[in-house]
Design a protein around this motif. Structure first.
Motif, mmCIF file in Angstrom:
data_model
loop_
_atom_site.group_PDB
_atom_site.id
_atom_site.type_symbol
_atom_site.label_atom_id
_atom_site.label_comp_id
_atom_site.label_asym_id
_atom_site.label_seq_id
_atom_site.Cartn_x
_atom_site.Cartn_y
_atom_site.Cartn_z
ATOM 1 N N LEU A 67 82.180 11.445 51.010
ATOM 2 C CA LEU A 67 81.460 12.603 51.564
ATOM 3 C C LEU A 67 81.286 12.496 53.086
ATOM 4 O O LEU A 67 80.936 13.469 53.750
ATOM 5 C CB LEU A 67 80.075 12.730 50.904
ATOM 6 N N THR A 331 81.292 17.097 43.389
ATOM 7 C CA THR A 331 81.503 16.410 44.674
ATOM 8 C C THR A 331 82.071 17.368 45.723
ATOM 9 O O THR A 331 81.590 17.416 46.866
ATOM 10 C CB THR A 331 82.481 15.227 44.480
ATOM 11 N N LYS A 335 80.658 18.553 49.317
ATOM 12 C CA LYS A 335 81.468 18.285 50.515
ATOM 13 C C LYS A 335 81.743 19.579 51.290
ATOM 14 O O LYS A 335 81.608 19.621 52.519
ATOM 15 C CB LYS A 335 82.786 17.626 50.076
#
Lengths: 408, 297
Positions: A67, A331, A335
């Motif tokens: 990230l 995720t 991000k």
């Protein structure tokens, strides 16, 4: 005086050391997510590798600073044992913890919490691909094609491959629940909209030790294709019985025999483990990339599994890939929200997810959401069991499911 | 006509496996008047022990099968010794509640192993071709399952009728105080009943696991699935378990073969046994072969 200075110096040194070792390694932000699924109990044969896939992906993200800025994801994975009330309790606890995305599991649990998701306005990524979860719902983001899409696609595949001028006679072998019935209802709608199959019979299975009567009845009614939508164990027993009775088609659509096909949770390496050679010829629709394909995506999945010491069984399970994909969607949402310069909160993640678009090594195609589209991977692979593994025949996108959805 | 006979054969196959799975429940009830709700977990444990010995340790499956029966024999005996012995003389409901608790504990223990959440299957050790006689087919797995079932049921019947220990167990079942007064050790009989139930459960687990594959949820469900068999046959009758098992198997297969898919019906194979059970119990509340106890007040 000297000893007093030394004492203060030593105390400061101790404090510095204590802080140095107790401060988190990452100085970045921690994003909280929550996952509830059946690691034990009913359907845990799917839930267990699914949890492992998600866990490994989040570990990988945190260890590799995926990230950026030292940010990490904290996603507790809790075992609800397939109990809706436990799922609800976990969900409420997760909400108290301020999670950004809920990674959920079963059809029943998701249907029970559907209104809650909308009220709380929290993005949800389920492991159930029941079409009903995205009907009149905004916050549920289906990772891959729905069970209905699987079933309708298989019916379309049958129509496309069936030899002869007659209408293919099809039976449905389904789980006795909303999970099993949903895809049947959508296939029936597709038939009413012109899909050229004749649904001769619907079998809702029980805990059967012998399916002889059912299989012979289907044969006597001229059924050629059996589309399954349930879990692997009953399908395995049916396939074994069909093999024993000699009613399994040697080639697709062989006259006078039965060709078996099935949706996501009916197939995979577990089905082969249960039914062995009786699985040969089984046609399976699924949106995941299998490790038996031995392509780049498969290699990456196996590398991830190896990195975290998973055994071959978990590494090669499509449910392990499914867990990875769910974790990847969460995720990427975080991000992309960060990348857009937005504050990472539920509202902005929800906005980001509506335009999320990325390629996952675990899936058969790209994840593409839009403000009106809540299904990530639309592409399905049609696999056939051959030589003890599932091999890809072709990619497939259903035409009729769009008509069914438009007709709602 | 071969369709009819095929259904008869399938019904007998399914029914005899039900009978074997039900046997353990009957054995425990016969001696201690307790319905064991952890029976399904013992069935599963037996199947997984056989799998572990065969696949992980490389023991030939025949010996694994015998060893798993022996292990569950001692496992069930230990359960009785540790948890249930001290409940002798306590209300039956307390003992039943303990068996429910035991089921949860076994669940938890099995969930700690890969067997709790993964699918497995026994290696192929029998011919995969079917035996076909006059158009009626039976697999080797089913045939061997039926043979083992009847051999075991025969052994148990002989044991209860002829052996001293078996007769002691029947005596305890009839009248605990009476049995004690003639010198029979009731705790020992209870332990033996649990142990033999464990042994039969392991055999049932192996046979079921060979047919359905090894999935914990599927296997332990059979502990509940066979309850109607036990109730229909009479909770304390081995013969009743056999007859009721076969009746249930036949009803299930005939309903599935002749009713399902016709007249708009579906799933009758699962429902009909219960309907027949209710009808029979209206006329014979103690089951087909259960003892009708009359108490003088």
């Amino acid at each position: 005086m000297k000893s007093k200075t030394a004492l203060i110096f030593n105390a400061l040194l101790v404090i510095v050391f204590v802080f140095a070792f107790t401060l988190p390694a990452s100085a970045g932000t921690t994003y909280k997510l929550g996952m509830s699924l059946a690691i034990t109990g009913p359907t845990s044969d799917a839930g267990n590798p699914y949890a492992k896939g998600a866990e490994d992906w989040f570990k990988f993200v945190n260890e590799t600073d995926y990230l950026g800025d030292g940010d990490i994801i904290d996603c507790p994975i809790r075992d609800d044992q397939y109990k809706n009330d436990t799922t609800k309790r976990f969900f409420e606890e997760f909400l108290d913890d301020g999670i950004l995305i809920f990674l959920s599991y079963a059809t029943g649990g998701n249907l029970a919490l559907k209104r809650d998701f909308e009220e709380v306005q929290i993005p949800v990524i389920p492991a159930s691909y029941h079409e009903g979860l995205i009907v009149d719902a905004n916050y549920t983001f289906m990772p891959v094609a729905t069970y209905s899409e699987n079933a309708v696609s298989l019916a379309e595949y049958v129509v496309g491959k069936h030899e002869g001028t007659d209408t293919p006679k099809v039976a449905f072998f389904i789980h006795p629940s909303a999970f099993g019935r949903g895809p049947l209802e959508d296939t029936q709608k597709a038939v009413s909209l012109g899909l050229g199959i004749d649904i001769v019979e619907v079998v809702e299975h029980g805990t059967d030790l012998d399916n002889t009567a059912m299989l012979q009845r289907l044969e006597s009614k001229g059924v050629q294709y059996v589309i399954c939508h349930t879990v692997q164990t009953p399908v395995a027993t049916m396939l074994t019985d069909a093999q024993r009775l000699g009613v399994t088609a040697a080639t697709f659509g062989e006259k006078g025999k039965l060709t078996f096909l099935g949706a996501h949770y009916t197939g995979g390496s577990d089905l082969i483990a249960l039914a062995g050679t009786a699985t040969e010829g089984y046609i399976w629709a699924d949106s995941y990339n299998l490790t038996s394909e031995n392509n780049e995506g498969a290699k990456k999945q196996l590398e991830l599994a190896e990195r975290y010491g998973r055994d071959d069984k978990a590494a090669n399970s499509h449910n392990y890939g499914a867990g990875i994909l769910a974790a990847q969607i969460a995720t990427e949402a975080i991000k992309e929200t960060k990348k857009a310069g937005l504050k990472v909160n539920r509202e902005n993640i929800y906005k980001t997810m509506q335009t999320l678009n990325f390629q996952s090594f675990a899936a058969a195609g790209p994840v593409t959401y839009s403000p009106t589209e809540r299904i990530g991977v639309d592409v399905q692979n049609i696999y056939v069991a051959e030589g003890g593994v599932f091999k890809k025949i072709q990619s497939f996108e259903s035409q009729y499911i769009q008509k069914v959805r438009a007709d709602r | 006509m071969s369709y009819f006979f095929q259904i008869v054969v399938s019904g007998i196959v399914v029914g005899s496996i039900y009978a074997l799975a039900a046997l353990g429940l009957v054995l425990v009830y016969k001696s201690s008047r307790v319905a064991n709700f952890a029976h399904g977990q013992i069935i599963a444990a037996g199947a997984f022990i056989t799998f572990f010995l065969t696949v992980r340790l490389g023991v030939p499956i025949f010996f694994s099968f015998l060893a798993s029966m022996l292990i569950t024999f001692f496992l069930a005996m230990s359960v009785e010794r540790i948890f249930l012995r001290r409940l002798i003389g306590e209300p039956i409901i307390s003992v039943i509640m303990v068996t429910i608790g035991l089921a949860s504990i076994f669940d938890g223990l099995i969930y700690l192993t890969p067997f709790g959440s993964e699918n497995f299957s026994f290696p192929t050790f029998l011919p995969t071709e079917s035996i076909v006689v006059g158009g009626v087919s039976i697999s080797w797995t089913q045939l061997v399952g039926v043979i083992i079932t009847f051999v075991l049921i025969g052994c148990f019947s002989w044991f209860f009728k002829k052996s001293t220990v078996g007769i002691s167990m029947r005596a305890v079942s009839d009248d605990q105080f009476g049995a004690m007064s003639v010198g029979i050790s009731v705790p020992r009989v209870f332990a033996l009943a649990w142990a033999t139930a464990g042994l039969s459960a392991a055999a049932a687990g192996c046979i079921i696991g060979n047919i359905t594959g090894l999935n914990f949820e599927t296997l332990h469900a059979f502990g509940i699935v066979v309850f109607p068999v036990v109730i229909l046959g009479g909770l304390d009758s081995i013969l009743g378990a056999v007859v009721a098992g076969i009746i249930m198997g036949l009803i299930q297969q005939f309903a599935s073969g002749y009713l399902d898919g016709n007249f708009g019906l579906n799933g009758t194979g699962d429902v009909m046994p219960y309907i027949i059970l209710l009808i029979i119990l209206l006329f014979k509340p103690h089951g087909l072969f259960g003892i009708h106890e009359i108490e003088r007040v």
